[in-house]
Write an enzyme that holds these catalytic residues in place. Structure first.
Site, PDB file in Angstrom:
ATOM      1  N   HIS A  82       0.822  -1.204   0.000  1.00 33.40           N
ATOM      2  CA  HIS A  82       0.000   0.000   0.000  1.00 33.40           C
ATOM      3  C   HIS A  82       0.863   1.264   0.000  1.00 33.40           C
ATOM      4  O   HIS A  82       1.604   1.515   0.952  1.00 33.40           O
ATOM      5  CB  HIS A  82      -0.889  -0.030   1.250  1.00 33.40           C
ATOM      6  CG  HIS A  82      -1.827   1.122   1.369  1.00 33.40           C
ATOM      7  ND1 HIS A  82      -1.729   2.054   2.366  1.00 33.40           N
ATOM      8  CD2 HIS A  82      -2.881   1.487   0.608  1.00 33.40           C
ATOM      9  CE1 HIS A  82      -2.691   2.947   2.234  1.00 33.40           C
ATOM     10  NE2 HIS A  82      -3.413   2.627   1.183  1.00 33.40           N
TER      11      HIS A  82
ATOM     12  N   HIS B 112      -0.955  10.525  -3.057  1.00 33.65           N
ATOM     13  CA  HIS B 112      -2.243  10.157  -2.468  1.00 33.65           C
ATOM     14  C   HIS B 112      -3.192  11.330  -2.257  1.00 33.65           C
ATOM     15  O   HIS B 112      -4.347  11.310  -2.683  1.00 33.65           O
ATOM     16  CB  HIS B 112      -2.043   9.430  -1.132  1.00 33.65           C
ATOM     17  CG  HIS B 112      -3.346   9.047  -0.496  1.00 33.65           C
ATOM     18  ND1 HIS B 112      -4.034   9.874   0.369  1.00 33.65           N
ATOM     19  CD2 HIS B 112      -4.112   7.950  -0.654  1.00 33.65           C
ATOM     20  CE1 HIS B 112      -5.167   9.286   0.733  1.00 33.65           C
ATOM     21  NE2 HIS B 112      -5.236   8.129   0.131  1.00 33.65           N
TER      22      HIS B 112
HETATM   23  O1  G3P Z   1      -6.588   1.729  -2.895  1.00 34.16           O
HETATM   24  C1  G3P Z   1      -6.948   1.003  -1.758  1.00 34.16           C
HETATM   25  C2  G3P Z   1      -6.731   1.904  -0.649  1.00 34.16           C
HETATM   26  O2  G3P Z   1      -5.466   2.426  -0.879  1.00 34.16           O
HETATM   27  C3  G3P Z   1      -7.768   2.984  -0.650  1.00 34.16           C
HETATM   28  O3  G3P Z   1      -7.467   3.877   0.289  1.00 34.16           O
HETATM   29  O4  G3P Z   1      -7.021   6.202   0.780  1.00 34.16           O
HETATM   30  O5  G3P Z   1      -5.185   4.564   0.880  1.00 34.16           O
HETATM   31  O6  G3P Z   1      -6.095   5.267  -1.305  1.00 34.16           O
HETATM   32  P1  G3P Z   1      -6.376   5.020   0.132  1.00 34.16           P
HETATM   33 CA    CA Z   2      -5.045   3.893  -2.925  1.00 35.34          CA
END
Ligand code: G3P
Ligand code: CA
Length: 306
Positions: free
Chosen positions: A38, A80
């Site tokens: 992530h 992000h």
């Molecule tokens: O993309 C899955 C997850 O990453 C969604 O949450 O806010 O971390 O992009 P975010």
């Molecule tokens: Ca994401």
């Protein structure tokens, strides 16, 4: 447990008739829960910078997860937030910055200050990478799991992203998944190239503040988790090969084994974000999920090795 997962994935490959993307079989037949790093290995290094992606590669994550957005001059970058304030020494909307201006920002020092026990001098001055830089560096052997982030603030993002993954032959290499919370963006991506495996992100949260308030999905993609049916998921299966969902809203668990089973019966993969607890990773694997987003790919590898 591994055998159970293989049976689940074999069933998925047989039933995945709605979306026929090239990477669908790869996602379905992996045989082991996918380890999705992530924002890179963002527990170890500043999110969505080369050190975080390098660390994820070193840790043998299956996918590098990242969020695609556009600079003021239309360049695709991994970032992000819609503002640069939290993770750089700049301020204001990302979309106000040209790539040249963005490259001058320090996207690493905030991490050293926030996590001094994980700080490294090498993180200082880390830059926001372009997607082109990532594809040049890691090539088609590496798999990428790219979110169409905030399409309202990034007009033209979906088409530019599809064009770039096509330019780098990532579809033919089974090295790409595109994800979004925005159904329209995924449907557009599916129209542009139906071979790209797509994952519909969903986020369950309570409708009110009282304890036990009913849950709803953020963008009404599905009904509440306790009311969702195979036919609801079949509608998603028309364009996507899987869903990406939260497991908790704050401390409240929002999905369970029955939810996972319903999605799996519709032929969808189930990827859950963002899980750093090894106990939760194990619980999700026992429920039959097919992928987990984590900031610590090493922890998921340790759970998978049990
Ligand atoms: O993309 C899955 C997850 O990453 C969604 O949450 O806010 O971390 O992009 P975010
Ligand atoms: Ca994401």
């Amino acid at each position: 447990m591994r055998q159970v997962l293989r049976l689940f994935t074999a069933a998925l490959s047989l039933s995945c008739v709605g979306a026929t993307a090239a990477g669908a079989d790869t996602l379905a037949d992996h045989g082991e829960v996918l380890n999705i790093a992530h924002r890179g290995a963002s527990g170890h290094a500043p999110e969505e910078t080369m050190p975080a992606f390098d660390k994820a590669v070193d840790l043998n994550a299956d996918y590098l997860e990242l969020d695609a957005q556009l600079t003021a001059d239309g360049r695709l970058v991994a970032f992000h937030d819609t503002k640069v304030d939290r993770t750089t020494d700049g301020s204001g909307p990302l979309s106000d910055y040209t790539l040249k201006e963005l490259k001058k920002l320090d996207a690493g020092t905030w991490f050293n200050e926030k996590y001094p026990y994980r700080a490294k001098t090498a993180f200082e001055g880390a830059q926001v990478p372009t997607l082109r830089e990532l594809f040049e560096k890691y090539g088609t052997d590496q798999k990428y799991y790219i979110e169409i982030k905030s399409p309202g603030e990034n007009p033209g993002l979906t088409k530019k992203l599809v064009n770039l993954v096509e330019e780098y032959d990532l579809v033919e290499a089974d090295s790409i998944v595109i994800q979004s919370f925005v159904q329209d963006s995924l449907q557009k991506a599916h129209e542009l190239n139906p071979e790209i495996p797509l994952v519909q992100l969903i986020w369950f949260h309570p409708k009110g503040y009282e304890a036990g308030a009913p849950l709803k999905e953020w963008k009404k993609v599905t009904p509440a988790p306790n009311a969702v049916s195979v036919s609801d998921f079949n509608a998603v299966d028309e364009y996507a090969v899987g869903i990406g969902t939260n497991m908790h809203y704050k401390d409240r668990q929002v999905i369970d084994a029955a939810f996972v089973d319903t999605a799996r019966r519709a032929g969808l993969g189930v990827h859950v974000y963002t899980i750093d607890s090894m106990a939760r990773m194990q619980r999700l694997i026992d429920w039959g999920v097919t992928g987990i987003f984590t900031n610590f790919p090493d922890r998921l590898n340790a759970v998978r090795a049990r």
